[in-house]
Design an enzyme around this catalytic site. Structure first.
Site, PDB file in Angstrom:
ATOM      1  N   ASP A   1       1.180  -1.106  -0.134  1.00  0.00           N
ATOM      2  CA  ASP A   1       0.138  -0.082   0.015  1.00  0.00           C
ATOM      3  C   ASP A   1       0.730   1.350   0.068  1.00  0.00           C
ATOM      4  OD1 ASP A   1       0.904  -0.462   2.674  1.00  0.00           O
ATOM      5  OD2 ASP A   1      -0.760  -0.621   3.229  1.00  0.00           O
TER       6      ASP A   1
ATOM      7  N   ASN B   1      -7.284  -2.120  13.926  1.00  0.00           N
ATOM      8  CA  ASN B   1      -8.841  -2.647  13.950  1.00  0.00           C
ATOM      9  C   ASN B   1      -9.231  -4.088  12.401  1.00  0.00           C
ATOM     10  OD1 ASN B   1      -8.354  -1.418  11.510  1.00  0.00           O
ATOM     11  ND2 ASN B   1      -8.884   0.074  11.134  1.00  0.00           N
TER      12      ASN B   1
ATOM     13  N   HIS C   1      -7.366  -4.773  10.530  1.00  0.00           N
ATOM     14  CA  HIS C   1      -6.729  -4.026   8.873  1.00  0.00           C
ATOM     15  C   HIS C   1      -6.003  -4.789   8.512  1.00  0.00           C
ATOM     16  CE1 HIS C   1      -4.871   0.016   9.923  1.00  0.00           C
ATOM     17  NE2 HIS C   1      -3.853  -1.082   9.400  1.00  0.00           N
TER      18      HIS C   1
ATOM     19  N   GLU D   1     -10.095  -2.159   5.321  1.00  0.00           N
ATOM     20  CA  GLU D   1     -10.183  -1.553   6.980  1.00  0.00           C
ATOM     21  C   GLU D   1     -11.890  -2.245   6.618  1.00  0.00           C
ATOM     22  OE1 GLU D   1      -8.782   1.079   8.800  1.00  0.00           O
ATOM     23  OE2 GLU D   1      -8.046   2.090   8.051  1.00  0.00           O
TER      24      GLU D   1
HETATM   25  C1  GLP Z   1      -0.258   0.109   8.513  1.00  0.00           C
HETATM   26  C2  GLP Z   1       0.101   0.148   7.430  1.00  0.00           C
HETATM   27  C3  GLP Z   1      -0.103  -1.945   7.796  1.00  0.00           C
HETATM   28  C4  GLP Z   1      -0.027  -2.225   8.812  1.00  0.00           C
HETATM   29  C5  GLP Z   1       0.249  -0.983  10.077  1.00  0.00           C
HETATM   30  C6  GLP Z   1       0.425  -1.744  11.972  1.00  0.00           C
HETATM   31  O1  GLP Z   1      -1.445   0.898   8.510  1.00  0.00           O
HETATM   32  N1  GLP Z   1      -0.609   0.090   6.375  1.00  0.00           N
HETATM   33  O2  GLP Z   1       0.171  -2.893   6.739  1.00  0.00           O
HETATM   34  O3  GLP Z   1       0.143  -3.561   8.994  1.00  0.00           O
HETATM   35  O4  GLP Z   1       0.122  -0.222   9.420  1.00  0.00           O
HETATM   36  O5  GLP Z   1       1.858  -1.272  11.044  1.00  0.00           O
HETATM   37  P1  GLP Z   1       2.691  -0.661  12.652  1.00  0.00           P
HETATM   38  O6  GLP Z   1       3.117  -2.710  12.531  1.00  0.00           O
HETATM   39  O7  GLP Z   1       3.209   0.019  13.082  1.00  0.00           O
HETATM   40  O8  GLP Z   1       2.118  -0.990  13.949  1.00  0.00           O
END
Ligand code: GLP
Length: 244
Positions: A67, A138, A140, A145
């Site tokens: 993403d 949440n 995702h 989402e």
């Molecule tokens: C973002 C990314 C996700 C990732 C999530 C968790 O929203 N789009 O792909 O899994 O963050 O991030 P973190 O590892 O910083 O908690």
């Protein structure tokens, strides 16, 4: 589903790095699906170490990132392009032409065909051998989402308030967090031959438990992973605390 509960974050990263290294050693031209987020940093650091030690080469590897924020230029320091190059790609022998990350800087009218092109590029490379995932508080995955269609592919999405708040730690203020993103879809992720999901810390415990042992429902996007044939979940003890 294979669940590994690691001793701590370093151990979690070591388990993940061993799986990725094994994949690349067995198939040097592997196609990897990559994730951003703080959780992945230990894994990327360990893979860079293996490269520096001469035990691993990325010269034939292709990567597709999950993403990117919509509206950010590639060189914006908050972009996932920047994150990936700073923390991973610039330290490796990977070829630039084998790195694919959704472009956040395209115009709204280009997004539809762009999503199809991204999907086609994955197919042309022979599909994802190994997809690496983190998870949002949440539930995702990527930026899919709650409410995302299980059949979704690469597309433009709106971020939930929860995600904007959670990701504000990387921006100067919550208002600076982009409201939209381009993400691979849940069907894109599920098409990978193998998936590993990493989660660390107590803020992920509820999402992890719902995803792994709750009902499979579009309300919890990561729950679709229960239907995958080759899934490994790597948790630290805090993230695993609610898993039954
Ligand atoms: C973002 C990314 C996700 C990732 C999530 C968790 O929203 N789009 O792909 O899994 O963050 O991030 P973190 O590892 O910083 O908690």
């Amino acid at each position: 589903m294979n669940i590994i509960v690691a001793k701590n974050y370093d151990d979690l990263s070591a388990h993940a790095a061993a799986i990725v290294a094994d994949q690349i050693i067995k198939k040097p031209n592997s196609v990897l699906g990559l994730a951003t987020g703080a959780t992945q940093l230990g894994l990327y650091q360990k893979l860079v170490e293996l490269y520096h030690q001469g035990s691993l080469s990325f010269s034939q590897v292709t990567t597709f990132n999950l993403d990117e924020y919509f509206g950010l230029a590639n060189d914006d320091s908050q972009s996932y392009h920047y994150f990936m190059f700073e923390n991973f790609f610039k330290h490796l022998d990977i070829k630039k032409e084998n790195i694919f990350i959704p472009a956040g800087s395209i115009s709204m009218t280009e997004v539809g065909p762009y999503g199809q092109k991204y999907e086609a590029a994955i197919k042309i490379k022979g599909d994802l051998d190994l997809q690496i995932l983190g998870i949002g508080e949440n539930g995702h995955i990527g930026f899919n989402e709650p409410g995302s269609d299980f059949n979704s592919v690469t597309r433009l999405v709106s971020l939930s308030d929860n995600t904007i708040k959670a990701n504000a730690r990387f921006f100067s203020a919550p208002e600076a967090v982009p409201r939209q993103a381009i993400t691979m879809g849940l069907a894109t992720i599920m098409s990978a031959r193998k998936i590993i999901l990493l989660a660390s810390g107590k803020s992920k415990a509820a999402a992890v438990a719902q995803a792994l042992s709750g009902e499979v429902s579009e309300a919890v996007p990561a729950s679709v992973l229960q239907r995958h044939q080759n899934l490994t979940i790597i948790l630290d003890t805090e993230a695993a605390v609610m898993v039954k």
